[in-house]
Scaffold this active site. Sequence first.
Site, PDB file in Angstrom:
ATOM      1  N   SER A  55       0.831  -1.218   0.000  1.00  0.00           N
ATOM      2  CA  SER A  55       0.000   0.000   0.000  1.00  0.00           C
ATOM      3  C   SER A  55       0.858   1.257   0.000  1.00  0.00           C
ATOM      4  O   SER A  55       0.337   2.360  -0.129  1.00  0.00           O
ATOM      5  CB  SER A  55      -0.898   0.006   1.249  1.00  0.00           C
ATOM      6  OG  SER A  55      -0.103   0.030   2.426  1.00  0.00           O
ATOM      7  N   SER A  63      15.274  -7.009   3.931  1.00  0.00           N
ATOM      8  CA  SER A  63      15.967  -6.769   5.184  1.00  0.00           C
ATOM      9  C   SER A  63      16.244  -5.280   5.259  1.00  0.00           C
ATOM     10  O   SER A  63      15.363  -4.452   5.004  1.00  0.00           O
ATOM     11  CB  SER A  63      17.250  -7.618   5.206  1.00  0.00           C
ATOM     12  OG  SER A  63      18.069  -7.306   6.290  1.00  0.00           O
ATOM     13  N   TYR A 115      14.609  -3.013  16.066  1.00  0.00           N
ATOM     14  CA  TYR A 115      14.440  -3.046  14.603  1.00  0.00           C
ATOM     15  C   TYR A 115      15.633  -3.773  13.986  1.00  0.00           C
ATOM     16  O   TYR A 115      15.453  -4.684  13.163  1.00  0.00           O
ATOM     17  CB  TYR A 115      14.322  -1.622  14.042  1.00  0.00           C
ATOM     18  CG  TYR A 115      14.233  -1.589  12.538  1.00  0.00           C
ATOM     19  CD1 TYR A 115      13.109  -2.068  11.875  1.00  0.00           C
ATOM     20  CD2 TYR A 115      15.292  -1.105  11.772  1.00  0.00           C
ATOM     21  CE1 TYR A 115      13.036  -2.053  10.480  1.00  0.00           C
ATOM     22  CE2 TYR A 115      15.231  -1.081  10.384  1.00  0.00           C
ATOM     23  CZ  TYR A 115      14.097  -1.560   9.746  1.00  0.00           C
ATOM     24  OH  TYR A 115      14.029  -1.547   8.372  1.00  0.00           O
ATOM     25  N   LYS A 148      15.757  -7.441  11.851  1.00  0.00           N
ATOM     26  CA  LYS A 148      16.306  -7.596  10.494  1.00  0.00           C
ATOM     27  C   LYS A 148      17.536  -8.513  10.496  1.00  0.00           C
ATOM     28  O   LYS A 148      17.763  -9.247   9.535  1.00  0.00           O
ATOM     29  CB  LYS A 148      16.636  -6.223   9.895  1.00  0.00           C
ATOM     30  CG  LYS A 148      15.405  -5.349   9.647  1.00  0.00           C
ATOM     31  CD  LYS A 148      14.476  -5.942   8.588  1.00  0.00           C
ATOM     32  CE  LYS A 148      13.366  -4.971   8.192  1.00  0.00           C
ATOM     33  NZ  LYS A 148      12.463  -5.519   7.153  1.00  0.00           N
TER      34      LYS A 148
END
Length: 286
Positions: A20, A146, A160, A164
């Site tokens: 989106s 990633s 975060y 990853k």
Amino acid sequence: MTVSGALTRQRRVVLITGASSGIGKACAEFLQGQGYRVYGTSRRAPRAVVETPEGEGYPQGCPLIPLDVTSDESVERGVATVLAREGRLDVVVNNAGFGLAGAVEETTVDEAREQFDTNFFGTLRLCRAVLPTMRQQGGGYILNVSSIAGLIGIPFQALYSASKFAVEGFTEALRLEVAPHGIRVVLVEPGDFRTGFTASRHLARAAHSPAYADRQAKALGVMERDETHGATPESVARLVHRIIRKGSPRLRYAVGPASEKVALALKRLAPSRLFEWGIASYYRVR
Ligand SMILES: NC(=O)c1ccc[n+]([C@@H]2O[C@H](COP(=O)([O-])OP(=O)(O)OC[C@H]3O[C@@H](n4cnc5c(N)ncnc54)[C@H](OP(=O)(O)O)[C@@H]3O)[C@@H](O)[C@H]2O)c1
């Protein structure tokens, strides 16, 4: 017949999570324009998937299906929708994700879980949902988005980065498991791009204590400046297109500003204390 050979003769079906906005939307529009049958996903898409006429829809020309990567049931239903309509699935881009900022000490385990539930377990859920089909087809491509933060730990984005880093290790291992089935699993590692990512970043709810506030604000200021001054994500879309045309893609593809590629090279080559000093200085946390 190899999967690549077979697939060049028919319209390849692509599923992109988080289409989106930002990178996912750019990939969906670009691949649609290159003749692929592309399905995008969003948590906010209407339930009924309407047949989207060529040149219409959002992203341009693509059906957007409702899918929340944090829900097993939603992922299974989304993948089943594509398979019911197309009978095959050739490429999956695991792109849905968001950033969580804040000092580790001020981030709750629940907040960390939410981060992993989207960025890591979301990728796992999609892989588990599509692998049986790809194995039966004799091949497919799984591209896991990633980040440079999956290779370099970024201060005040520890969770975060951890999510990853998890995607990195998972992808390295999965790639070896499924290679004999003709499934190519690849990491796409973007640097900073101008997308909805900056506005969607979550800040840990307790991240306000004077112990960290000043350095956190400086580090976040650097991140936001780099993201908002970054390029728009069409180059990621072009890279994804190049990868899925390769018979034998590499494990990793970094994409973004030259300075970030230099940082990745320095991490490999420079003495670790010097590299750490460079990162701390860059993010103004020394
Ligand atoms: N922008 C950068 O600088 C940058 C750098 C490195 C890596 N990345 C990575 O690139 C990917 C895309 O980020 P972006 O920059 O394009 O950000 P974005 O513009 O905020 O787009 C994120 C997309 O993820 C979707 N999403 C978020 N949570 C979801 C969930 N639980 N289930 C399904 N979809 C979900 C959103 O869709 P809905 O809200 O509509 O569901 C949206 O389409 C992320 O994995 C991010 O970590 C971005």
